[in-house]
Design an enzyme around this catalytic site. Sequence first.
Site, PDB file in Angstrom:
ATOM      1  CD  GLU A  60      -2.975  -1.235   1.871  1.00 46.92           C
ATOM      2  OE1 GLU A  60      -4.154  -1.353   1.963  1.00 46.92           O
ATOM      3  OE2 GLU A  60      -2.560  -0.805   3.471  1.00 46.92           O
ATOM      4  CB  CYS A 110       7.765  -5.185   8.979  1.00 45.03           C
ATOM      5  SG  CYS A 110       9.326  -4.562   9.891  1.00 45.03           S
ATOM      6  CB  CYS A 153       0.866   5.784  11.595  1.00 44.78           C
ATOM      7  SG  CYS A 153       2.425   7.266  10.730  1.00 44.78           S
TER       8      CYS A 153
HETATM    9  N1  SAH Z   1       9.530   1.048  10.394  1.00 46.05           N
HETATM   10  C1  SAH Z   1      10.089   2.295  10.004  1.00 46.05           C
HETATM   11  C2  SAH Z   1       8.924   2.327   8.953  1.00 46.05           C
HETATM   12  C3  SAH Z   1       7.244   2.780   8.627  1.00 46.05           C
HETATM   13  S1  SAH Z   1       6.087   2.586  10.361  1.00 46.05           S
HETATM   14  C4  SAH Z   1       9.877   2.784  11.606  1.00 46.05           C
HETATM   15  O1  SAH Z   1       8.681   2.198  12.392  1.00 46.05           O
HETATM   16  O2  SAH Z   1      10.117   3.575  11.954  1.00 46.05           O
HETATM   17  C5  SAH Z   1       6.080   4.484  10.586  1.00 46.05           C
HETATM   18  C6  SAH Z   1       5.714   4.938  11.457  1.00 46.05           C
HETATM   19  O3  SAH Z   1       4.064   4.631  11.674  1.00 46.05           O
HETATM   20  C7  SAH Z   1       6.393   4.916  12.361  1.00 46.05           C
HETATM   21  O4  SAH Z   1       6.684   6.000  14.085  1.00 46.05           O
HETATM   22  C8  SAH Z   1       5.714   3.801  13.644  1.00 46.05           C
HETATM   23  O5  SAH Z   1       6.072   3.118  15.114  1.00 46.05           O
HETATM   24  C9  SAH Z   1       4.512   4.039  13.517  1.00 46.05           C
HETATM   25  N2  SAH Z   1       2.811   3.252  13.268  1.00 46.05           N
HETATM   26  C10 SAH Z   1       3.049   2.194  13.421  1.00 46.05           C
HETATM   27  N3  SAH Z   1       1.508   0.972  13.611  1.00 46.05           N
HETATM   28  C11 SAH Z   1       1.465   2.359  14.281  1.00 46.05           C
HETATM   29  C12 SAH Z   1      -0.406   2.397  15.065  1.00 46.05           C
HETATM   30  N4  SAH Z   1      -1.050   1.409  14.544  1.00 46.05           N
HETATM   31  N5  SAH Z   1      -0.561   3.901  15.164  1.00 46.05           N
HETATM   32  C13 SAH Z   1       0.311   4.483  14.643  1.00 46.05           C
HETATM   33  N6  SAH Z   1       1.780   4.129  14.327  1.00 46.05           N
HETATM   34  C14 SAH Z   1       1.998   3.582  13.926  1.00 46.05           C
HETATM   35 FE1  SF4 Z   2       7.798  -2.692  11.014  1.00 42.07          FE
HETATM   36 FE2  SF4 Z   2       7.476   0.035  11.157  1.00 42.07          FE
HETATM   37 FE3  SF4 Z   2       5.673  -2.042  11.545  1.00 42.07          FE
HETATM   38 FE4  SF4 Z   2       7.534  -1.709  13.689  1.00 42.07          FE
HETATM   39  S1  SF4 Z   2       6.147  -0.098  13.343  1.00 42.07           S
HETATM   40  S2  SF4 Z   2       6.785  -3.497  12.302  1.00 42.07           S
HETATM   41  S3  SF4 Z   2       9.350  -1.617  12.187  1.00 42.07           S
HETATM   42  S4  SF4 Z   2       6.786  -1.263   9.925  1.00 42.07           S
END
Ligand code: SAH
Ligand code: SF4
Length: 359
Positions: free
Chosen positions: A93, A113, A345
């Site tokens: 996505e 991931c 996110c």
């Molecule tokens: N793997 C990388 C980039 C992708 S995730 C990382 O973890 O930084 C992008 C962002 O979304 C990250 O800051 C992650 O912590 C956040 N994120 C993941 N799951 C989320 C959720 N359920 N609610 C809010 N933010 C979330």
């Molecule tokens: Fe992977 Fe980022 Fe999701 Fe953690 S928040 S599982 S590192 S995509």
Amino acid sequence: MGQPCLLDLEREDVAAWMREMRQPQFRVNQVWQAVYVELVDTAEQITTLPQALRRELQQAFPACVCAVDAEQVSADLRTKKALLRFADGATVEAVLMTYAHRRTVCVSTQVGCAIGCSFCATGRQGFVRNLSVGEIVSQVLHFARLLHRSPDVETSGGGGRVTNVVFMGMGEPFLNLDATFNAIRRLNDPDGFRLGARSFTVSTAGIVPGIDRLANELPQVNLAVSLHAGSDVLRNVLVPVNRTFPLRELIATCRRYIESTGRRITFEIALIEDVNDSLMHAKEIAALLHGLIAHVNLIPLNPVRGDAFLPSPRKRVAAFADMLRSRGIPTTVRLGRGVGIDAGCGQLRSRRGHPTTAD
Ligand code: SAH
Ligand code: SF4
């Protein structure tokens, strides 16, 4: 990776192919302009090339994205999510967010991931494979074409170009580092897509060697670190890679990054009710970031279906933000863009087969 697609080619690869085809070198520019400035979908549309050559190029290097499986638009029309399918059937996505003066594309770097953060939909799905440079670039070009071709639609925010690219979709960019860096270089190319280095932001769960390499190789690109907790005990649970790169090491690396690039780091914290959202947690974060040129972005957790975690209530988020500010740390609360269409996110995931009409 299977057969390379058109967007996997470096300019030198196009040049080599043209030599092989006994074509003049100006054809290289014709291809580059058509793909990155005129934004054609496939080699067949490069009308400056002779028809037979177009067909040969198309056969040798097909398009990266073979289908857009589903597209969803948020109720306010400002967020658009696409499920893109690649040649092997893998899907990712990507999201376009339009603001008054910005059009930001959020891209994925991996299918799934491996890090497995407990609150993230992508993490829950496990790791499938890395994306190629072309597959990463194709997500940006998908939305760039959309903006280019339909400048009047409201979703385009009044038309125009993509202004920002954030690596905050599915996957951990620093675990697919070469493809991520080369995708940035490709989109930054002054003879091609021309997106300034400062328009990119890479978000990492805290892969220390990746942060060092970003500082050395792409010092103008913005860095975001997903922190979520200020103690190893809690962070080990929320972001399992913390066991490999604990906070001491992560923060020392961040300090090095700031010293060598002179740039501020954004620390992201998804606030989860009764897990990491108390004032004690805020104080821990403040102590950890003390003395760093930092900015904190609070994201009330975006709900992931079937998850026990709940978003932190609004009042708790505000109190958390106030505590950080009172300790000298600039803090913002991120609006839940795209949550209604699971484009927020941590809500992105792959799906096979069915378009996402149920969402
Ligand atoms: N793997 C990388 C980039 C992708 S995730 C990382 O973890 O930084 C992008 C962002 O979304 C990250 O800051 C992650 O912590 C956040 N994120 C993941 N799951 C989320 C959720 N359920 N609610 C809010 N933010 C979330
Ligand atoms: Fe992977 Fe980022 Fe999701 Fe953690 S928040 S599982 S590192 S995509």
